[in-house]
Design an enzyme around this catalytic site. Structure first.
Site, PDB file in Angstrom:
ATOM      1  N   ARG A  89      13.762  14.787   8.783  1.00  0.00           N
ATOM      2  CA  ARG A  89      12.931  14.223   9.858  1.00  0.00           C
ATOM      3  C   ARG A  89      11.486  13.961   9.392  1.00  0.00           C
ATOM      4  NH1 ARG A  89      11.206  17.701  13.784  1.00  0.00           N
ATOM      5  NH2 ARG A  89      12.668  19.183  12.877  1.00  0.00           N
ATOM      6  N   CYS A 114       5.797  40.372   8.304  1.00  0.00           N
ATOM      7  CA  CYS A 114       4.365  40.405   8.628  1.00  0.00           C
ATOM      8  C   CYS A 114       3.916  41.783   9.136  1.00  0.00           C
ATOM      9  CB  CYS A 114       4.043  39.337   9.663  1.00  0.00           C
ATOM     10  SG  CYS A 114       5.201  39.294  11.040  1.00  0.00           S
ATOM     11  N   HIS A 121      -1.445  40.011  14.563  1.00  0.00           N
ATOM     12  CA  HIS A 121      -0.673  41.162  15.043  1.00  0.00           C
ATOM     13  C   HIS A 121      -1.575  42.403  15.063  1.00  0.00           C
ATOM     14  CE1 HIS A 121       2.880  38.838  14.986  1.00  0.00           C
ATOM     15  NE2 HIS A 121       3.594  39.449  14.059  1.00  0.00           N
TER      16      HIS A 121
HETATM   17  N1  HSE Z   1       9.189  38.729  12.728  1.00  0.00           N
HETATM   18  C1  HSE Z   1       7.790  38.598  12.920  1.00  0.00           C
HETATM   19  C2  HSE Z   1       7.447  38.311  14.345  1.00  0.00           C
HETATM   20  C3  HSE Z   1       7.257  37.567  12.005  1.00  0.00           C
HETATM   21  O1  HSE Z   1       8.325  37.816  15.045  1.00  0.00           O
HETATM   22  O2  HSE Z   1       6.331  38.565  14.761  1.00  0.00           O
HETATM   23  C4  HSE Z   1       7.301  38.112  10.610  1.00  0.00           C
HETATM   24  O3  HSE Z   1       6.977  37.256   9.615  1.00  0.00           O
END
Ligand code: HSE
Length: 333
Positions: free
Chosen positions: A38, A127, A241
Site C-alpha cells: 500500500r 517497552c 509509559h
Molecule cells: N506491548 C507494549 C504496549 C508495547 O502495548 O504498551 C511494547 O513495545
C-alpha cells in the site's frame, strides 16, 4: 557509512528509528524503507534525504549491513533467520518473536551489549521492560534485587499509531458529542478510563504483557529465578509509559544510597524533588532519551531492604527505537 534497512518504516516505531539514526549521527550510506504494498512507491522525506518506500523483498533487505524489524512477530518469525543467513545483515528485531530464544541475545546496550558478540539476530526488549530496567539494573548491581513488583501505566502508543489515533479520535468525539464511540484497538474505550488488560490473558491469570516483564527482566539481568510480578494497565496518555516499582534487595538500601546510584546511572535522569512537586511524568518524559526516575523512597515493608520508585520513559524511544539504534551504534563502535 552503513546500508540500513527499516522494515515497517511507516509505523510509529519505524518512523522513530529514522529520527534516532539522524539525531544520533549514525553514519548511513544508504537508507532503505520497507513497508506494505500500500505504501510502496511513496516518497518519504527523511533527514537523510528523499527515500522511495519499497515493498519488502528478502533480496533487497539482505543487501544491507543492518536491518531493523519494526513489524509484528509473525513477520519476524518468518524472515529474521532468512535475512541473517550467510552474508546477510545484522537484524535488530523489535517484536517478541525471538526475545526468549536462548540463542538470541535480548539487549539493552547500557547493560549487556556484549551479549551481541558473534550474533546476527538481536532482540529488542518489550517497552515496559526496557524502561523499568534502566533503573533496576544499576540498583541490582549495587544492592542485588531479590524481588520486584511493578505496576504500569501504559500509553496508547504501545499499540502503535492505530492506538494513538483511536485515543485521539475517541476523545474528540466524546468531548464534542457526549457519546463514547466504539473501541477497536483497545479492549474498552480508553478516554477517561484505565484498562488493566494489555495483550492476552495467560493460564496463570497474568496477561502476556505482564509476563514479558518477568521473563525479559530475568533474561537481561541474567537472574533466571528473580521474583517479579507485574500488573500492566493502559491509561489515556499518548507515548510515555510510567511504572511504579517496589523492590526487595539483598543488601540494605536507603533513599540516599539509592538516589546516588540512580543519579550516576546511564540512561537515567533523576527527577526527585517532592517539595518542588518534581517527579517523573509522561508530560516531561516524552521525547527524551533518558528515562525519568523519582519518588525514590526506602520502604520498611522489607525492613532495611525495601525501596519504591516511579519511572517514566518515552515508549517509542527507550522503549523501542532508541534502544534498537543504540544497539547498532554499539556494534559499529
Ligand atoms: N506491548 C507494549 C504496549 C508495547 O502495548 O504498551 C511494547 O513495545
Amino acid at each position: 557509512g552503513k546500508k540500513v534497512g527499516i522494515v515497517g518504516a511507516t509505523g510509529a516505531v519505524g518512523e522513530e528509528i529514522v529520527g534516532c539514526l539522524e539525531k544520533r549521527g549514525f553514519a548511513v550510506s544508504e537508507l532503505k524503507l520497507f513497508a506494505s504494498a500500500r505504501s510502496a512507491g511513496k516518497v518519504k522525506e527523511t533527514p537523510m534525504g528523499e527515500v522511495t518506500i519499497q515493498e519488502f523483498s528478502l533480496e533487497s533487505a539482505r543487501d544491507c549491513d543492518f536491518v531493523f524489524l519494526a513489524v509484528g512477530g509473525d513477520f519476524a518469525k518468518e524472515y529474521a533467520e532468512k535475512l541473517t543467513e550467510g552474508s546477510g545483515p545484522i537484524v535488530i528485531d523489535n517484536s517478541s518473536a525471538w526475545r526468549m530464544d536462548p540463542d538470541v541475545p535480548l539487549v539493552v546496550p547500557e547493560i549487556n551489549l556484549e551479549a551481541c558478540k558473534g550474533k546476527k539476530l538481536i532482540a529488542n526488549p518489550n517497552c515496559t521492560t526496557a524502561i523499568a530496567i534502566m533503573a533496576l539494573y544499576p540498583l541490582h548491581k549495587e544492592f542485588g534485587v531479590k524481588k520486584c513488583i511493578v505496576s504500569t501505566y501504559q500509553a496508547a502508543s504501545g499499540a502503535g499509531a492505530p492506538g494513538m489515533n483511536e485515543l485521539l479520535d475517541e476523545t474528540k468525539k466524546y468531548v464534542t458529542t457526549g457519546e463514547m464511540p466504539a473501541n477497536k484497538i483497545f479492549a474498552h474505550p480508553l478516554p477517561l478510563n484505565v484498562i488493566p488488560h494489555i495483550d492476552v490473558f495467560q493460564e496463570n491469570l497474568y496477561t502476556k504483557e505482564e509476563m514479558k516483564v518477568t521473563w525479559e527482566t530475568r533474561k537481561i539481568l541474567d537472574v533466571p529465578d528473580m521474583a517479579v510480578s507485574c500488573t500492566s494497565v493502559r491509561i489515556p496518555t499518548m507515548r510515555a509509559h510510567s511504572e511504579a516499582v517496589t523492590i526487595e534487595t539483598e543488601k540494605p538500601i536507603t533513599t540516599e544510597s539509592a538516589r546516588k546510584v540512580l543519579e550516576a546511572a546511564a540512561g537515567v535522569t533523576l527527577v526527585d524533588d517532592p517539595e518542588a512537586s518534581k517527579y517523573p511524568m509522561p508530560l516531561t518524559a516524552t521525547g527524551k532519551y533518558d528515562v525519568e526516575v523519582g519518588r525514590v523512597r526506602a520502604n520498611d515493608v522489607f525492613g532495611e531492604h525495601g525501596l519504591d520508585f516511579f519511572v517514566c520513559g518515552d515508549q517509542l524511544l527507550r522503549g523501542a527505537a532508541l534502544n534498537a539504534v543504540l544497539i547498532a551504534e554499539g556494534l559499529v563502535a
